[in-house]
Design a protein around this motif. Sequence first.
Motif, mmCIF file in Angstrom:
data_model
loop_
_atom_site.group_PDB
_atom_site.id
_atom_site.type_symbol
_atom_site.label_atom_id
_atom_site.label_comp_id
_atom_site.label_asym_id
_atom_site.label_seq_id
_atom_site.Cartn_x
_atom_site.Cartn_y
_atom_site.Cartn_z
ATOM 1 N N VAL A 139 1.413 -12.574 -2.890
ATOM 2 C CA VAL A 139 1.431 -11.507 -3.578
ATOM 3 C C VAL A 139 1.030 -10.220 -2.605
ATOM 4 O O VAL A 139 0.121 -10.326 -2.045
ATOM 5 C CB VAL A 139 0.322 -11.581 -4.571
ATOM 6 C CG1 VAL A 139 0.368 -10.115 -5.437
ATOM 7 C CG2 VAL A 139 0.498 -12.657 -5.648
ATOM 8 N N ASP A 140 1.828 -9.153 -2.699
ATOM 9 C CA ASP A 140 1.219 -7.854 -2.453
ATOM 10 C C ASP A 140 1.120 -6.873 -3.464
ATOM 11 O O ASP A 140 1.951 -6.850 -4.459
ATOM 12 C CB ASP A 140 2.329 -7.016 -1.490
ATOM 13 C CG ASP A 140 2.575 -7.731 -0.022
ATOM 14 O OD1 ASP A 140 1.549 -7.854 0.505
ATOM 15 O OD2 ASP A 140 3.560 -8.125 0.528
ATOM 16 N N ALA A 141 -0.107 -6.304 -3.566
ATOM 17 C CA ALA A 141 -0.548 -5.508 -4.771
ATOM 18 C C ALA A 141 -1.018 -4.348 -4.213
ATOM 19 O O ALA A 141 -1.532 -3.862 -3.459
ATOM 20 C CB ALA A 141 -1.961 -6.244 -5.510
ATOM 21 N N VAL A 142 -0.106 -3.163 -4.867
ATOM 22 C CA VAL A 142 -0.384 -1.829 -4.400
ATOM 23 C C VAL A 142 -1.031 -0.938 -5.515
ATOM 24 O O VAL A 142 -0.709 -0.935 -6.787
ATOM 25 C CB VAL A 142 0.815 -1.208 -4.196
ATOM 26 C CG1 VAL A 142 0.678 0.169 -3.615
ATOM 27 C CG2 VAL A 142 1.525 -1.957 -3.268
ATOM 28 N N ASP A 143 -1.910 -0.047 -5.292
ATOM 29 C CA ASP A 143 -2.742 0.709 -6.203
ATOM 30 C C ASP A 143 -3.030 2.065 -5.499
ATOM 31 O O ASP A 143 -3.441 1.875 -4.278
ATOM 32 C CB ASP A 143 -3.809 0.191 -6.981
ATOM 33 C CG ASP A 143 -4.189 1.041 -8.301
ATOM 34 O OD1 ASP A 143 -3.384 0.525 -9.464
ATOM 35 O OD2 ASP A 143 -4.286 2.111 -8.229
ATOM 36 N N LEU A 144 -3.032 3.402 -6.228
ATOM 37 C CA LEU A 144 -3.282 4.468 -5.642
ATOM 38 C C LEU A 144 -4.946 4.688 -5.356
ATOM 39 O O LEU A 144 -5.418 5.315 -4.476
ATOM 40 C CB LEU A 144 -3.000 5.808 -6.713
ATOM 41 C CG LEU A 144 -1.609 6.193 -6.662
ATOM 42 C CD1 LEU A 144 -1.246 7.090 -7.802
ATOM 43 C CD2 LEU A 144 -1.071 6.748 -5.356
ATOM 44 N N SER A 145 -5.555 3.870 -6.257
ATOM 45 C CA SER A 145 -7.322 4.041 -6.311
ATOM 46 C C SER A 145 -7.875 3.212 -5.459
ATOM 47 O O SER A 145 -7.821 2.128 -5.760
ATOM 48 C CB SER A 145 -7.492 3.966 -7.859
ATOM 49 O OG SER A 145 -8.855 3.933 -8.077
ATOM 50 N N PRO A 146 -8.747 3.771 -4.404
ATOM 51 C CA PRO A 146 -9.636 2.862 -3.642
ATOM 52 C C PRO A 146 -10.752 2.067 -4.676
ATOM 53 O O PRO A 146 -10.907 0.958 -4.313
ATOM 54 C CB PRO A 146 -10.282 3.944 -2.741
ATOM 55 C CG PRO A 146 -9.448 4.945 -2.693
ATOM 56 C CD PRO A 146 -8.601 5.236 -4.009
ATOM 57 N N VAL A 147 -10.853 2.759 -5.627
ATOM 58 C CA VAL A 147 -12.001 2.055 -6.652
ATOM 59 C C VAL A 147 -11.137 0.739 -7.404
ATOM 60 O O VAL A 147 -12.008 -0.149 -7.437
ATOM 61 C CB VAL A 147 -12.703 3.068 -7.828
ATOM 62 C CG1 VAL A 147 -13.436 2.351 -8.744
ATOM 63 C CG2 VAL A 147 -13.424 4.134 -6.888
ATOM 64 N N ALA A 148 -10.236 1.017 -7.779
ATOM 65 C CA ALA A 148 -9.295 0.053 -8.425
ATOM 66 C C ALA A 148 -9.188 -1.335 -7.361
ATOM 67 O O ALA A 148 -9.232 -2.424 -7.756
ATOM 68 C CB ALA A 148 -8.146 0.120 -8.984
ATOM 69 N N VAL A 149 -8.889 -0.931 -6.180
ATOM 70 C CA VAL A 149 -8.374 -1.840 -5.314
ATOM 71 C C VAL A 149 -9.708 -2.784 -4.786
ATOM 72 O O VAL A 149 -9.800 -3.927 -4.259
ATOM 73 C CB VAL A 149 -7.704 -1.264 -4.114
ATOM 74 C CG1 VAL A 149 -7.644 -2.239 -2.641
ATOM 75 C CG2 VAL A 149 -6.419 -0.801 -4.631
ATOM 76 N N ALA A 150 -10.995 -2.120 -4.749
ATOM 77 C CA ALA A 150 -11.950 -2.684 -4.693
ATOM 78 C C ALA A 150 -12.515 -3.515 -5.567
ATOM 79 O O ALA A 150 -12.895 -4.858 -5.435
ATOM 80 C CB ALA A 150 -13.336 -1.401 -4.083
ATOM 81 N N TRP A 151 -12.346 -3.248 -6.740
ATOM 82 C CA TRP A 151 -12.745 -3.962 -7.873
ATOM 83 C C TRP A 151 -11.770 -5.206 -7.728
ATOM 84 O O TRP A 151 -12.205 -6.593 -7.914
ATOM 85 C CB TRP A 151 -12.426 -3.328 -9.183
ATOM 86 C CG TRP A 151 -12.864 -4.200 -10.484
ATOM 87 C CD1 TRP A 151 -13.431 -5.302 -10.509
ATOM 88 C CD2 TRP A 151 -12.733 -3.315 -11.953
ATOM 89 N NE1 TRP A 151 -13.528 -5.454 -12.006
ATOM 90 C CE2 TRP A 151 -13.296 -4.589 -12.633
ATOM 91 C CE3 TRP A 151 -12.476 -2.311 -12.171
ATOM 92 C CZ2 TRP A 151 -13.323 -4.200 -14.071
ATOM 93 C CZ3 TRP A 151 -12.449 -2.092 -13.673
ATOM 94 C CH2 TRP A 151 -12.933 -3.289 -14.492
ATOM 95 N N ALA A 152 -10.455 -5.147 -7.551
ATOM 96 C CA ALA A 152 -9.533 -5.943 -7.546
ATOM 97 C C ALA A 152 -9.636 -6.968 -6.257
ATOM 98 O O ALA A 152 -9.585 -8.276 -6.248
ATOM 99 C CB ALA A 152 -8.172 -5.535 -7.150
ATOM 100 N N ARG A 153 -10.517 -6.800 -5.199
ATOM 101 C CA ARG A 153 -10.703 -7.612 -4.091
ATOM 102 C C ARG A 153 -11.940 -8.375 -4.558
ATOM 103 O O ARG A 153 -12.315 -9.598 -4.309
ATOM 104 C CB ARG A 153 -10.963 -6.596 -2.937
ATOM 105 C CG ARG A 153 -9.886 -6.069 -2.304
ATOM 106 C CD ARG A 153 -10.121 -5.644 -0.819
ATOM 107 N NE ARG A 153 -8.818 -5.352 -0.072
ATOM 108 C CZ ARG A 153 -8.662 -4.069 0.315
ATOM 109 N NH1 ARG A 153 -9.378 -3.208 0.126
ATOM 110 N NH2 ARG A 153 -7.425 -3.904 0.933
#
Length: 248
Positions: free
Chosen positions: A91-105
Amino acid sequence: MDRNIRSVDDVLRLLDGLFTPEADRWSADGSAWWDGFYADRQRPVPFFAAKPDENLVSYVGRGLVAPGRALDLGCGPGRNAVRLAALGFEVDAVDLSPVAVAWARDRTREAGAYGIRFHCGDAFALAPTALRGPYDLVYDSGCFHHLPPHRRVSYLALLDRALAPGGHFALTCFAAGAMGSELPDADFYRRERPALDGGLAYTPDSLRRIFADLTEIELRRMHDEPPQSPHFGEPFLWTALFRRQATP
């Protein structure tokens, strides 16, 4: 005097500029809005729960989509990316939001999920080398309906670049009559201060027209999943699955 329009990208950027700053949820400049949206992880937002979309689980469970390479557009806190990885996708997962990506990690580590690469940025502007396409599945849960009409051009171009021959494209988006603005496309640009009213509603026929170069596999309302369900589902959304023609 400016006479600087000489490409499709120039036209698209010009149209971007017609919209009020607070309407921008699709470009890199919109990341601050999404950061605020995702800042409180305890907010009672239904899709904040660590549950995958019911339609995504159904596609794989019924054998409509097989594991392979997947691109998750607008991945948010990663709930669908984590499930895709658990199902055997790379999977490659893309989002504009650093906050969302941190939560996803964080969720990825908690789930012990492997095979996910997160990218923070505008999917339309990511360098081709950042992604591992072409993809057997491009999945969009709630990104498409936040695009202004002219950015469908960019979206279709991204699909054309990213989706493998024979690959599948799936999305969920606002259903007309249930959620989202039903203003005609042209009327957004006639306003004194163009805005998207929270997102655009679509009908099945409009989705079929927009994605006419793909073969429709399934188009239906998302199932209404009860709170105790392990899956996310809300009936104000359409779910659609399309397939790209395989190379002859």
